[in-house]
Enzyme design. Sequence first.
Site, PDB file in Angstrom:
ATOM      1  N   SER A 212       0.841  -1.196   0.000  1.00  0.00           N
ATOM      2  CA  SER A 212       0.000   0.000   0.000  1.00  0.00           C
ATOM      3  C   SER A 212       0.878   1.249   0.000  1.00  0.00           C
ATOM      4  CB  SER A 212      -0.963  -0.059   1.193  1.00  0.00           C
ATOM      5  OG  SER A 212      -1.993   0.890   1.059  1.00  0.00           O
TER       6      SER A 212
ATOM      7  N   HIS B  48      -4.031  -1.860  -4.363  1.00  0.00           N
ATOM      8  CA  HIS B  48      -5.439  -2.242  -4.140  1.00  0.00           C
ATOM      9  C   HIS B  48      -6.281  -2.072  -5.404  1.00  0.00           C
ATOM     10  CE1 HIS B  48      -4.153  -2.160  -0.008  1.00  0.00           C
ATOM     11  NE2 HIS B  48      -3.995  -0.847  -0.009  1.00  0.00           N
TER      12      HIS B  48
END
Length: 245
Positions: A128, A163
């Site tokens: 992330s 993501h």
Amino acid sequence: MVRPERRLALLGGGFSSDDDGLLDDWVLGAAAAPRPAVCFVPTASGDAPAYAERFLAAFRDRACEPSVLPLFRRELDDEGLRDFLLAQDVVYVGGGNTANLLAVWRAHGVDRLLREVYDRGGLLCGISAGANCWADGSHTDSFGPLAHLPDGLGLLTGSVCPHYDSEPGRRPSYRAAVARGALPAGWAVEDGVGALFADGALTDTVTRTPHARLYRVAPDGAGGTSEIPVPCRLLGGPGRTAGPA
């Protein structure tokens, strides 16, 4: 002297989200030492104690030497910080707020030290925000709504979007940013994927789930983007196969 390869990895998972340990084992296997020193950097989460403890719980029984680098309650002076980071074989950066991470690193000089780790052959990786930070720019929710952030360490040319398959709006928002030039062409990482780069070139792409992919997203010259899937090697041993790329 031969300069070591400069390597980094983008992770779409790991100890914080997966229970099989496949991506973390892949990272350790890519390290340059048989029992690597692995430092977790939880800056993007504000050095959340539970996040750091989860890392230690996941890595303390592996063939490595795990540690955590806190910066919000920093204990090392400048010389100690440099010595500590340069002793690491792997620097593993956690998720959270990409913009805050970059600001804190620059305040403490960690951005410069990580470049030195990189140039000396240490493996940099993260999930992330910990994937976003290595590129020229990234797609982030650091400011609330999804937005482009034309800022990063610039160790990986282009941009990163994490993501890509799991958070609503990520895919169209990132493609729109690349199409209009707000972000350069880059890499979209689905959850479950690991992508290893050596001297800026993609050298290995793996996945812990059969249908997860890495994508190369670039302007198509007609006001839109092209999205090219990269074949992934399925982790987990014989009998497991990845689906069509």
